[in-house]
Design a protein around this motif. Structure first.
Motif, PDB file in Angstrom:
ATOM      1  N   SER A   1      56.494  29.768  -3.279  1.00 40.21           N
ATOM      2  CA  SER A   1      55.475  30.762  -3.593  1.00 40.21           C
ATOM      3  C   SER A   1      56.143  31.981  -4.219  1.00 40.21           C
ATOM      4  O   SER A   1      57.103  32.518  -3.675  1.00 40.21           O
ATOM      5  CB  SER A   1      54.738  31.179  -2.307  1.00 40.21           C
TER       6      SER A   1
ATOM      7  N   GLU B   1      55.579  35.790  -6.003  1.00 42.34           N
ATOM      8  CA  GLU B   1      54.724  36.935  -6.318  1.00 42.34           C
ATOM      9  C   GLU B   1      54.853  37.294  -7.793  1.00 42.34           C
ATOM     10  O   GLU B   1      55.778  36.867  -8.477  1.00 42.34           O
ATOM     11  CB  GLU B   1      55.103  38.136  -5.451  1.00 42.34           C
TER      12      GLU B   1
ATOM     13  N   ASN C   1      50.405  38.829  -4.256  1.00 40.88           N
ATOM     14  CA  ASN C   1      50.944  37.801  -3.381  1.00 40.88           C
ATOM     15  C   ASN C   1      49.958  36.622  -3.343  1.00 40.88           C
ATOM     16  O   ASN C   1      48.865  36.755  -2.813  1.00 40.88           O
ATOM     17  CB  ASN C   1      51.132  38.399  -1.980  1.00 40.88           C
TER      18      ASN C   1
ATOM     19  N   LEU D   1      50.154  33.802  -1.713  1.00 42.13           N
ATOM     20  CA  LEU D   1      50.353  32.890  -0.600  1.00 42.13           C
ATOM     21  C   LEU D   1      49.097  32.655   0.227  1.00 42.13           C
ATOM     22  O   LEU D   1      48.660  31.510   0.425  1.00 42.13           O
ATOM     23  CB  LEU D   1      51.483  33.407   0.296  1.00 42.13           C
TER      24      LEU D   1
ATOM     25  N   THR E   1      46.166  30.840  -1.687  1.00 44.26           N
ATOM     26  CA  THR E   1      46.422  29.430  -1.975  1.00 44.26           C
ATOM     27  C   THR E   1      46.318  28.581  -0.713  1.00 44.26           C
ATOM     28  O   THR E   1      45.731  27.490  -0.727  1.00 44.26           O
ATOM     29  CB  THR E   1      47.820  29.260  -2.608  1.00 44.26           C
TER      30      THR E   1
ATOM     31  N   VAL F   1      57.241  26.653   3.539  1.00 45.73           N
ATOM     32  CA  VAL F   1      57.000  27.544   2.406  1.00 45.73           C
ATOM     33  C   VAL F   1      58.150  28.536   2.272  1.00 45.73           C
ATOM     34  O   VAL F   1      58.523  29.197   3.243  1.00 45.73           O
ATOM     35  CB  VAL F   1      55.683  28.332   2.585  1.00 45.73           C
TER      36      VAL F   1
ATOM     37  N   HIS G   1      58.664  31.874   0.340  1.00 44.09           N
ATOM     38  CA  HIS G   1      57.922  32.877  -0.419  1.00 44.09           C
ATOM     39  C   HIS G   1      58.891  33.968  -0.862  1.00 44.09           C
ATOM     40  O   HIS G   1      59.569  34.588  -0.040  1.00 44.09           O
ATOM     41  CB  HIS G   1      56.806  33.489   0.427  1.00 44.09           C
TER      42      HIS G   1
ATOM     43  N   GLU H   1      50.065  40.502   2.767  1.00 43.55           N
ATOM     44  CA  GLU H   1      51.092  39.956   3.655  1.00 43.55           C
ATOM     45  C   GLU H   1      50.540  39.776   5.067  1.00 43.55           C
ATOM     46  O   GLU H   1      50.848  38.799   5.756  1.00 43.55           O
ATOM     47  CB  GLU H   1      52.301  40.883   3.676  1.00 43.55           C
TER      48      GLU H   1
ATOM     49  N   ALA I   1      48.516  36.612   5.220  1.00 44.12           N
ATOM     50  CA  ALA I   1      49.382  35.434   5.255  1.00 44.12           C
ATOM     51  C   ALA I   1      49.960  35.243   6.661  1.00 44.12           C
ATOM     52  O   ALA I   1      50.038  34.121   7.169  1.00 44.12           O
ATOM     53  CB  ALA I   1      50.498  35.569   4.225  1.00 44.12           C
TER      54      ALA I   1
ATOM     55  N   ILE J   1      56.817  29.535   7.275  1.00 44.21           N
ATOM     56  CA  ILE J   1      56.947  30.396   6.106  1.00 44.21           C
ATOM     57  C   ILE J   1      58.237  31.203   6.209  1.00 44.21           C
ATOM     58  O   ILE J   1      58.459  31.914   7.195  1.00 44.21           O
ATOM     59  CB  ILE J   1      55.754  31.362   5.979  1.00 44.21           C
TER      60      ILE J   1
ATOM     61  N   THR K   1      60.183  34.136   4.226  1.00 45.44           N
ATOM     62  CA  THR K   1      59.914  35.150   3.205  1.00 45.44           C
ATOM     63  C   THR K   1      61.185  35.899   2.837  1.00 45.44           C
ATOM     64  O   THR K   1      61.929  36.347   3.714  1.00 45.44           O
ATOM     65  CB  THR K   1      58.860  36.165   3.704  1.00 45.44           C
TER      66      THR K   1
END
Length: 295
Positions: A5, A7, A169, A171, A174, A189, A191, A234, A237, A251, A253
Motif C-alpha cells: 500500500s 500513499e 492514505n 489503505l 481499499t 500489508v 504500508h 490512519e 486503518a 499491517i 507501516t
C-alpha cells in the motif's frame, strides 16, 4: 496474500523509492515481484503501477526524478499559480515511455488505484482484475489519477482527478471496499507513507484562532488541515485492524516523521529538489533504523 500500500502526494514517490531500496537490500526482496496486490493513490498509484509491471527500479526512479525536477523548476513555480493546466501533462510525461500503450489488464500483478470524481464527490476505484477496467490505457489513467491541480484544467475531459483530494492514505478505503473478497484470507500489508512533519499541538490550536487573512496567506493552515485528515485516515486503518473484521490481518507501516527544515507538506512539495528528498528520507532512516521490520 501480500499487499503493498502506497500513499500519494507530489514528490513523495522518490522518498518511498528510497525506503524500498533499503528494505530490498536488507531482505533481498524484489518489490516488483514479492506482493500479490499493489494499491495506491496519486503518486502512490503511479509507483504501484510501475512496480506491478516489473519496470526496473532504476527506470522508475529516473522518471520520478525527472518529474520532480520539472515541479521544482523556476518556470513551473512562477507560472503554476496562474496556469495550473500546464501541470498534469508535463508532470506525467517522464512516465510516458514506460507506460504508453499498456492496458491495465496487461499489468503483471494486480493493481488497485483510486481517483476522485469531483462531479459526484466520491472515490472511484480502478482494478486491473475487473473486466470493466482491463482495457483502460495506463498512461492516460495516471494522468487522471495524479496531481490534484488537474481539477482546475478548463478542458479536462473527465471529472476524475487525484484521489489525494479525498484520501492520501488508500489503505482503509481499499480494505473496506474489498472486504467481502478478502475477509477470510490471511493478509500481510506493507504500508509505506510519504513523510509527515511533526507538529506541536499548541501551535495547531493557535492557528485556528487566527483571522481570515491568516488563512488566506498562510499555507501552514492547509498543512495542518491535511495533517488532521491524514491522521484520521490512519486512525480508521488502525480501527479496521483492531476490529477483527478480517480473519487474519497484519499491517506493517513505514511512515517517516520529518524533523528537518524541509517542507514535506502538500503545499510545499514543488519546492523540493530530488537531492533534498533523498537526504531527508535517508536522514530519517538513519535516525530510526528499519531493519527490524518483518513482512
Amino acid at each position: 496474500m501480500r499487499f503493498l500500500s502506497l500513499e500519494g502526494a507530489p514528490c513523495r514517490g522518490l522518498g518511498q523509492i528510497q525506503i524500498m531500496k533499503k528494505l530490498s537490500q536488507m531482505r533481498s526482496i524484489r518489490f516488483d515481484h514479492h506482493f500479490d496486490v499493489y494499491f495506491g493513490s496519486s503518486w502512490g498509484a503511479i509507483l504501484a503501477i510501475c512496480l506491478s509491471h516489473s519496470i526496473p527500479f532504476e527506470e522508475i526512479e529516473k522518471a520520478f526524478e525527472a518529474s520532480q525536477k520539472y515541479l521544482n523548476s523556476r518556470a513551473h513555480r512562477l507560472l503554476y499559480p496562474f496556469f495550473p493546466r500546464m501541470c498534469p501533462k508535463k508532470v506525467s510525461e517522464p512516465f510516458k515511455h514506460l507506460l504508453e500503450g499498456v492496458s491495465l489488464g496487461e499489468l503483471k500483478k494486480r493493481v488497485i488505484c483510486h481517483g476522485y470524481d469531483y462531479q459526484f464527490k466520491k472515490l472511484v476505484t480502478y482494478d486491473s482484475s475487473a473486466p470493466k477496467d482491463k482495457d483502460l490505457n495506463v498512461f492516460e489513467l495516471v494522468q487522471k489519477l495524479t496531481f490534484a491541480p488537474s481539477v482546475f484544467q478548463p478542458k479536462f475531459h473527465t471529472s476524475i482527478v487525484d484521489a489525494s483530494i479525498a484520501t492520501r492514505n488508500p489503505l482503509f478505503f481499499t480494505l473496506l471496499k474489498y472486504f467481502q473478497e478478502w475477509k477470510d484470507l490471511s493478509l500481510d500489508v506493507l504500508h509505506i507513507g510519504v513523510g509527515q512533519k511533526k507538529q506541536e499541538g499548541a501551535k495547531v490550536r493557535k492557528l485556528f484562532e487566527k483571522g481570515w487573512l491568516h488563512w488566506v496567506l498562510s499555507k501552514q493552515i492547509f498543512e495542518e488541515l491535511e495533517s488532521i485528515g491524514r491522521n484520521y485516515q490512519e486512525y480508521l486503518a488502525d480501527m479496521i485492524k483492531e476490529s477483527k473484521l478480517f480473519k487474519d490481518l497484519r499491517i506493517v507501516t513505514v511512515n517517516p516523521q520529518i524533523e528537518g527544515n524541509l517542507d514535506f507538506s502538500f503545499m510545499g512539495d514543488i519546492s523540493l529538489t530530488p537531492e533534498q528528498i533523498r537526504k531527508e528520507v535517508e536522514g530519517w532512516m538513519e535516525a530510526l533504523p528499519i531493519d527490524h521490520l518483518e513482512f
